[in-house]
Design a protein around this motif. Structure first.
Motif, mmCIF file in Angstrom:
data_model
loop_
_atom_site.group_PDB
_atom_site.id
_atom_site.type_symbol
_atom_site.label_atom_id
_atom_site.label_comp_id
_atom_site.label_asym_id
_atom_site.label_seq_id
_atom_site.Cartn_x
_atom_site.Cartn_y
_atom_site.Cartn_z
ATOM 1 N N LYS A 15 0.847 -1.193 0.000
ATOM 2 C CA LYS A 15 0.000 0.000 0.000
ATOM 3 C C LYS A 15 0.881 1.241 0.000
ATOM 4 O O LYS A 15 1.905 1.272 0.681
ATOM 5 C CB LYS A 15 -0.908 -0.003 1.229
ATOM 6 C CG LYS A 15 -1.855 -1.186 1.285
ATOM 7 C CD LYS A 15 -2.527 -1.332 2.631
ATOM 8 C CE LYS A 15 -3.361 -2.606 2.692
ATOM 9 N NZ LYS A 15 -3.916 -2.863 4.022
ATOM 10 N N SER A 16 0.454 2.239 -0.734
ATOM 11 C CA SER A 16 1.121 3.534 -0.716
ATOM 12 C C SER A 16 0.112 4.595 -0.315
ATOM 13 O O SER A 16 -1.048 4.552 -0.747
ATOM 14 C CB SER A 16 1.710 3.861 -2.089
ATOM 15 O OG SER A 16 2.813 3.016 -2.375
ATOM 16 N N VAL A 17 0.554 5.531 0.511
ATOM 17 C CA VAL A 17 -0.298 6.623 0.995
ATOM 18 C C VAL A 17 0.404 7.936 0.705
ATOM 19 O O VAL A 17 1.601 8.092 0.982
ATOM 20 C CB VAL A 17 -0.568 6.476 2.510
ATOM 21 C CG1 VAL A 17 -1.060 7.784 3.110
ATOM 22 C CG2 VAL A 17 -1.584 5.374 2.773
ATOM 23 N N LEU A 18 -0.350 8.886 0.156
ATOM 24 C CA LEU A 18 0.155 10.239 -0.024
ATOM 25 C C LEU A 18 -0.477 11.116 1.044
ATOM 26 O O LEU A 18 -1.713 11.213 1.144
ATOM 27 C CB LEU A 18 -0.184 10.762 -1.420
ATOM 28 C CG LEU A 18 0.560 12.032 -1.847
ATOM 29 C CD1 LEU A 18 2.067 11.763 -1.938
ATOM 30 C CD2 LEU A 18 0.039 12.555 -3.181
ATOM 31 N N LEU A 19 0.370 11.727 1.861
ATOM 32 C CA LEU A 19 -0.065 12.498 3.026
ATOM 33 C C LEU A 19 0.293 13.960 2.814
ATOM 34 O O LEU A 19 1.448 14.287 2.512
ATOM 35 C CB LEU A 19 0.638 11.959 4.276
ATOM 36 C CG LEU A 19 0.242 12.532 5.632
ATOM 37 C CD1 LEU A 19 -1.149 12.059 6.042
ATOM 38 C CD2 LEU A 19 1.273 12.126 6.703
ATOM 39 N N ALA A 20 -0.676 14.851 2.957
ATOM 40 C CA ALA A 20 -0.389 16.281 2.917
ATOM 41 C C ALA A 20 0.263 16.703 4.224
ATOM 42 O O ALA A 20 0.068 16.075 5.266
ATOM 43 C CB ALA A 20 -1.677 17.065 2.688
ATOM 44 N N GLU A 21 1.037 17.791 4.182
ATOM 45 C CA GLU A 21 1.701 18.246 5.406
ATOM 46 C C GLU A 21 0.692 18.659 6.473
ATOM 47 O O GLU A 21 1.023 18.723 7.660
ATOM 48 C CB GLU A 21 2.669 19.389 5.105
ATOM 49 C CG GLU A 21 2.013 20.646 4.580
ATOM 50 C CD GLU A 21 3.041 21.737 4.307
ATOM 51 O OE1 GLU A 21 4.048 21.794 5.034
ATOM 52 O OE2 GLU A 21 2.841 22.522 3.357
ATOM 53 N N SER A 22 -0.554 18.894 6.079
ATOM 54 C CA SER A 22 -1.611 19.198 7.036
ATOM 55 C C SER A 22 -2.014 17.971 7.844
ATOM 56 O O SER A 22 -2.712 18.076 8.856
ATOM 57 C CB SER A 22 -2.840 19.730 6.306
ATOM 58 O OG SER A 22 -3.359 18.748 5.421
ATOM 59 N N GLY A 23 -1.597 16.768 7.383
ATOM 60 C CA GLY A 23 -1.952 15.521 8.041
ATOM 61 C C GLY A 23 -3.062 14.764 7.355
ATOM 62 O O GLY A 23 -3.435 13.669 7.785
ATOM 63 N N GLU A 24 -3.592 15.311 6.279
ATOM 64 C CA GLU A 24 -4.691 14.679 5.557
ATOM 65 C C GLU A 24 -4.161 13.659 4.551
ATOM 66 O O GLU A 24 -3.229 13.950 3.788
ATOM 67 C CB GLU A 24 -5.505 15.738 4.816
ATOM 68 C CG GLU A 24 -6.637 15.174 3.978
ATOM 69 C CD GLU A 24 -7.259 16.221 3.069
ATOM 70 O OE1 GLU A 24 -8.208 15.872 2.342
ATOM 71 O OE2 GLU A 24 -6.779 17.376 3.067
ATOM 72 N N VAL A 25 -4.747 12.461 4.544
ATOM 73 C CA VAL A 25 -4.435 11.470 3.521
ATOM 74 C C VAL A 25 -5.178 11.861 2.253
ATOM 75 O O VAL A 25 -6.414 11.945 2.246
ATOM 76 C CB VAL A 25 -4.838 10.055 3.975
ATOM 77 C CG1 VAL A 25 -4.708 9.065 2.820
ATOM 78 C CG2 VAL A 25 -3.965 9.603 5.143
ATOM 79 N N VAL A 26 -4.444 12.094 1.169
ATOM 80 C CA VAL A 26 -5.072 12.580 -0.067
ATOM 81 C C VAL A 26 -5.203 11.496 -1.131
ATOM 82 O O VAL A 26 -5.968 11.650 -2.086
ATOM 83 C CB VAL A 26 -4.318 13.796 -0.638
ATOM 84 C CG1 VAL A 26 -4.380 14.963 0.336
ATOM 85 C CG2 VAL A 26 -2.867 13.459 -0.960
ATOM 86 N N ALA A 27 -4.459 10.401 -0.984
ATOM 87 C CA ALA A 27 -4.575 9.319 -1.964
ATOM 88 C C ALA A 27 -4.003 8.039 -1.379
ATOM 89 O O ALA A 27 -3.029 8.070 -0.612
ATOM 90 C CB ALA A 27 -3.843 9.658 -3.263
ATOM 91 N N ILE A 28 -4.632 6.915 -1.737
ATOM 92 C CA ILE A 28 -4.185 5.594 -1.298
ATOM 93 C C ILE A 28 -4.117 4.677 -2.513
ATOM 94 O O ILE A 28 -5.040 4.642 -3.331
ATOM 95 C CB ILE A 28 -5.157 4.987 -0.266
ATOM 96 C CG1 ILE A 28 -5.224 5.849 0.996
ATOM 97 C CG2 ILE A 28 -4.745 3.562 0.102
ATOM 98 C CD1 ILE A 28 -6.308 5.418 1.975
#
Length: 502
Positions: A15-28
């Protein structure tokens, strides 16, 4: 906006997760796969499968998010533990990796205990040895595949292999090294005593750097294959348990993290090295510098549920939701049906590769719903075994952070709270190990100033489930009976193994 990428190399998927610096997961991104069983009890995976899955899932998150790869400021890694990847001098994999679920090295485990002894393991590596761990697997390779053994230049753990393909760096971290039974977790170095006792070459083992260290950058070749920007910093990362703990906020003493996935684990952070002298559980370095964690592990957690579903309905779908709805109608204790979840042997507390699954106490009154309930309860009884060892070591938990498939269903959540006798809080952070890997990338690249800031931004807590006192009291008697069954059956497990091995 800055972004962080986390990659988790699991047993059943990457699994790959893209995390914004705000802490929000934006894509999986996710890609599933299986492991191979060329012989009964064997479990292998081709490392190329992991790399292909990593490339695929990274491309998925880039496509879903439409984020410019140059805005990804760091990449971190998480992965399944214990199983070695064998590389030759050219950096090519010599054979499929032998993963944690493999049971072929039972004799090698016995040999290690004969050579080193429990006291030696306690003093040098602080941990037991079991089948599927690098120490026993290496001895098996040395005995049964000597030509392969002679060609080994470097040993890596699964996440480290994918990291190597991304950066060309041959490196691991203390948390993953600790899971090999060849690493001195007190002094944070490969154990010279163990390698000498087992006649292994320490030159095979990779350099160990902190989980938060930048260990390389994305190579031009890997950039072309993944779509990432060449030169993006890559942070070391840690084993899937520490990364999941980070994404759950379990980075300080007090909470316990319970994960029921394919297997099951109970994890708690400690500020100093705490070791069980009986070697019933594991002590590993944390991803947080100068901290460690205690880990109780069972080999079959949610897998028991999957196995029974497949037995019930091998050709037509029978959903987990349908199963749990049936179980919810049955009173605690399943009217005396007791399940031992040792379908793949067992680790904590028995460390017994011969252990087998048992459904005990079944009568004509028992229905499918009773057996489903008994399986759910049996898995949690096994987790209670781990919790009792924590208490014996004077590590007293305050609450449970629950995640994994076992936390998704209200019936199973209540069973966990009732049997463990503690408030249970669900973790809503998605894909915790991969998210933790992204968080560690943010810490290592100073996007987050500290572990606390990373947790404050990224960790999402759900509802709290309190134990029902009446259920907890009822379960206590069933749990004590559950505990009594293994000692009575231990010799029988060996006998049935010998029968089936003829």
């Amino acid at each position: 906006m800055n972004y962080l990428l986390g990659v988790d190399v699991g047993t059943s998927s990457t699994k790959s997760v893209l995390l914004a610096e705000s802490g929000e997961v934006v894509a999986i991104g996710q890609k599933a796969y299986d492991f191979d069983t060329p012989h009964p009890g064997w479990a292998e995976q081709d490392p190329e499968v992991w790399w292909d899955a990593a490339k695929d899932t990274i491309q998925q998150v880039l496509h879903i998010s439409q984020v410019n790869p140059k805005h990804i400021r760091g990449i971190g890694f998480s992965g399944q533990m214990h199983g070695p990847v064998f590389l030759d001098r050219a950096g090519n994999s010599l054979r499929p990796a032998i993963i944690w679920a493999d049971q072929r090295s039972a004799q090698e485990c016995q040999k290690i205990y004969e050579i080193v002894g429990k006291e030696g393991l306690y003093r040098t590596v602080c941990n037991p040895v079991d089948s599927g761990f690098m120490a026993a697997t290496l001895l098996w390779i040395k005995t049964h595949e000597p030509e392969t053994y002679k060609q080994i230049q470097t040993l890596l753990l699964p996440k480290d292999y994918v990291k190597y393909r991304l950066t060309e760096a041959l490196v691991t971290d203390p948390s993953d090294a600790g899971g090999t039974s060849l690493y001195d977790v007190r002094n944070l170095r490969w154990s010279t005593e163990m390698t000498e006792w087992l006649a292994l070459s320490e030159e095979m083992f990779p350099e160990v750097k902190n989980a938060i260290d930048v260990v390389g950058t994305v190579s031009p070749k890997a950039a072309r294959e993944t779509g990432l920007a060449a030169g993006t910093p890559v942070v070391n990362g840690g084993n899937d348990q520490t990364m999941g703990a980070l994404a759950s906020g379990a980075v300080k003493e007090g909470p316990v993290m319970l994960v029921i996935g394919t297997g099951g684990t109970l994890f708690t952070t400690v500020d100093s090295v705490v070791v069980d002298q009986e070697l019933r559980m594991h002590t590993y370095p944390h991803c947080v510098p100068n901290k460690w964690h205690l880990l109780g592990a069972i080999l079959a957690g949610g897998f028991c549920f999957k196995w029974f579903r497949n037995v019930l309905s091998p050709t037509q779908p029978y959903s987990y939701e349908e199963m749990t709805q049936e179980a919810a109608k049955i009173a605690p204790g399943a009217e005396g049906a007791i399940f031992l979840p040792y379908l793949a042997g067992e680790r904590t507390p028995h460390m017994d590769s011969f252990a087998r699954g048992v459904m005990f106490g079944v009568t004509v009154r028992h229905t499918r719903a009773h057996l489903i309930r008994a399986i759910m309860e049996g898995v949690v009884f096994a987790m209670r075994d781990c919790l009792e060892i924590f208490k014996q070591l004077q590590v007293i938990p305050e609450k449970i952070f629950a995640s994994g498939g076992g936390s998704l269903n209200p019936t199973w959540r209540q069973i966990q709270a009732d049997i463990l006798g503690l408030p249970l809080i669900t973790i809503q952070t998605p894909e915790k190990s991969a998210t933790g890997a992204a968080m560690i990338a943010g810490i290592g690249t100073s996007i987050f100033s500290s572990f606390d800031e990373a947790c404050q931004r990224s960790v999402s807590l759900g509802e709290e489930i309190c134990p029902i006192a009446e259920h907890t009291t009822r379960y206590e008697g069933y749990y004590q009976f559950y505990r009594s069954l293994y000692p009575k059956l231990q010799e029988s497990f060996v006998e049935v193994f010998q029968l089936t091995s003829r």
